[in-house]
Design a protein around this motif. Structure first.
Motif, PDB file in Angstrom:
ATOM      1  N   GLN A   1      30.307  39.970  42.180  1.00 35.98           N
ATOM      2  CA  GLN A   1      31.423  39.073  41.890  1.00 35.98           C
ATOM      3  C   GLN A   1      32.662  39.896  41.543  1.00 35.98           C
ATOM      4  OE1 GLN A   1      30.923  35.292  39.720  1.00 35.98           O
ATOM      5  NE2 GLN A   1      32.320  36.198  38.223  1.00 35.98           N
TER       6      GLN A   1
ATOM      7  N   ARG B   1      46.855  37.752  46.321  1.00 33.29           N
ATOM      8  CA  ARG B   1      45.702  37.395  45.491  1.00 33.29           C
ATOM      9  C   ARG B   1      45.056  36.136  46.049  1.00 33.29           C
ATOM     10  NH1 ARG B   1      45.978  35.817  39.127  1.00 33.29           N
ATOM     11  NH2 ARG B   1      43.920  34.845  39.114  1.00 33.29           N
TER      12      ARG B   1
ATOM     13  N   THR C   1      34.528  36.016  45.134  1.00 35.54           N
ATOM     14  CA  THR C   1      35.263  35.531  43.978  1.00 35.54           C
ATOM     15  C   THR C   1      34.350  34.627  43.147  1.00 35.54           C
ATOM     16  OG1 THR C   1      36.136  33.785  45.404  1.00 35.54           O
ATOM     17  CG2 THR C   1      37.577  35.699  44.995  1.00 35.54           C
ATOM     18  N   PRO C   2      34.704  34.409  41.874  1.00 35.99           N
ATOM     19  CA  PRO C   2      33.883  33.546  41.010  1.00 35.99           C
ATOM     20  C   PRO C   2      33.718  32.142  41.593  1.00 35.99           C
ATOM     21  CG  PRO C   2      35.488  34.757  39.710  1.00 35.99           C
ATOM     22  CD  PRO C   2      35.832  34.987  41.163  1.00 35.99           C
TER      23      PRO C   2
ATOM     24  N   GLU D   1      41.940  33.104  45.544  1.00 37.89           N
ATOM     25  CA  GLU D   1      41.037  32.436  44.608  1.00 37.89           C
ATOM     26  C   GLU D   1      39.643  32.246  45.183  1.00 37.89           C
ATOM     27  OE1 GLU D   1      41.733  31.595  41.403  1.00 37.89           O
ATOM     28  OE2 GLU D   1      43.656  32.593  41.703  1.00 37.89           O
TER      29      GLU D   1
ATOM     30  N   GLU E   1      36.609  39.397  40.282  1.00 32.54           N
ATOM     31  CA  GLU E   1      37.552  38.441  39.711  1.00 32.54           C
ATOM     32  C   GLU E   1      38.704  38.190  40.683  1.00 32.54           C
ATOM     33  OE1 GLU E   1      37.041  36.655  36.956  1.00 32.54           O
ATOM     34  OE2 GLU E   1      35.105  37.693  36.877  1.00 32.54           O
ATOM     35  N   SER E   2      39.198  36.976  40.697  1.00 33.57           N
ATOM     36  CA  SER E   2      40.293  36.606  41.602  1.00 33.57           C
ATOM     37  C   SER E   2      41.503  37.511  41.414  1.00 33.57           C
ATOM     38  CB  SER E   2      40.696  35.150  41.396  1.00 33.57           C
ATOM     39  OG  SER E   2      39.618  34.305  41.748  1.00 33.57           O
ATOM     40  N   ALA E   3      41.752  37.956  40.192  1.00 38.71           N
ATOM     41  CA  ALA E   3      42.877  38.843  39.922  1.00 38.71           C
ATOM     42  C   ALA E   3      42.716  40.190  40.620  1.00 38.71           C
ATOM     43  CB  ALA E   3      43.031  39.049  38.413  1.00 38.71           C
ATOM     44  N   ASP E   4      41.488  40.509  41.059  1.00 40.43           N
ATOM     45  CA  ASP E   4      41.203  41.793  41.708  1.00 40.43           C
ATOM     46  C   ASP E   4      40.856  41.659  43.185  1.00 40.43           C
ATOM     47  OD1 ASP E   4      41.495  43.194  39.262  1.00 40.43           O
ATOM     48  OD2 ASP E   4      39.451  42.632  38.695  1.00 40.43           O
TER      49      ASP E   4
END
Length: 144
Positions: A45, A57, A9-10, A59, A47-50
C-alpha cells in the motif's frame, strides 16, 4: 518464480479481494505446469500523497511489476500473448470506476534464481513435476 509486486493506494482492495486476486494470478502459472509455490504475490500500500501518475497525485491507482524468472518468453508473439492474457486476468479485479491501473513484466534469467537454497530443476523435468505435485521444493538428482 513469478513475483508480482502490486503497489496500490489505500482502500483499493479488501483482504478478500487481495486473496482472490492472488489466487487468480497463481492459477495462470499452475495452468502451465509451474509449482504453485513458485508464485509470490506482494501487496504494497502506497499513501495517495506518495502515488503520482503523470506528475499528478492520484487517489486511486494500482501499479503492478511482474518479475518472470522460472520461464521467459521466446519471441514477440509470446510476449504479446501473455501480456493480453494477464490483462484479461487482472481486468475483473481492477476494472473499477476511477481506478488507474497498469502493469509490466520483467524477465530475469533462470540461472539467477534459487529457492530454499536449491537451484530449481529444469522445466518440465521429473523433479519439477514432483515439486509441482507436492507443492514444495526438495533435493533432486541433477541429470549429468
Amino acid at each position: 518464480m513469478p513475483l508480482w509486486t502490486i503497489y496500490h493506494t489505500p482502500n483499493t482492495f479488501s483482504d478478500n479481494e487481495k486473496s482472490e486476486l492472488a489466487k487468480s494470478i497463481t492459477e495462470v502459472y499452475v495452468a502451465v505446469g509451474l509449482p504453485r509455490f513458485y508464485v509470490v504475490t506482494v501487496f504494497k500500500q502506497i499513501e495517495s500523497a506518495d502515488f503520482y501518475v503523470g506528475g499528478e497525485r492520484t487517489e486511486a491507482a494500482v501499479r503492478i511489476v511482474v518479475d518472470h524468472i522460472a520461464r521467459t518468453l521466446p519471441d514477440k508473439a509470446g510476449r504479446e500473448r501473455i501480456t493480453r492474457h494477464l490483462g484479461s486476468v487482472l481486468k475483473p479485479h481492477l476494472d473499477k470506476p476511477g481506478l488507474h491501473w497498469e502493469f509490466h513484466i520483467d524477465e530475469t534469467s533462470e540461472e539467477l534464481w534459487m529457492i530454499n537454497g536449491l537451484v530449481p530443476p529444469a522445466m518440465n523435468s521429473a523433479a519439477e513435476l514432483e515439486w509441482a505435485r507436492t507443492n514444495r521444493s526438495g533435493p533432486y538428482a541433477v541429470p549429468v
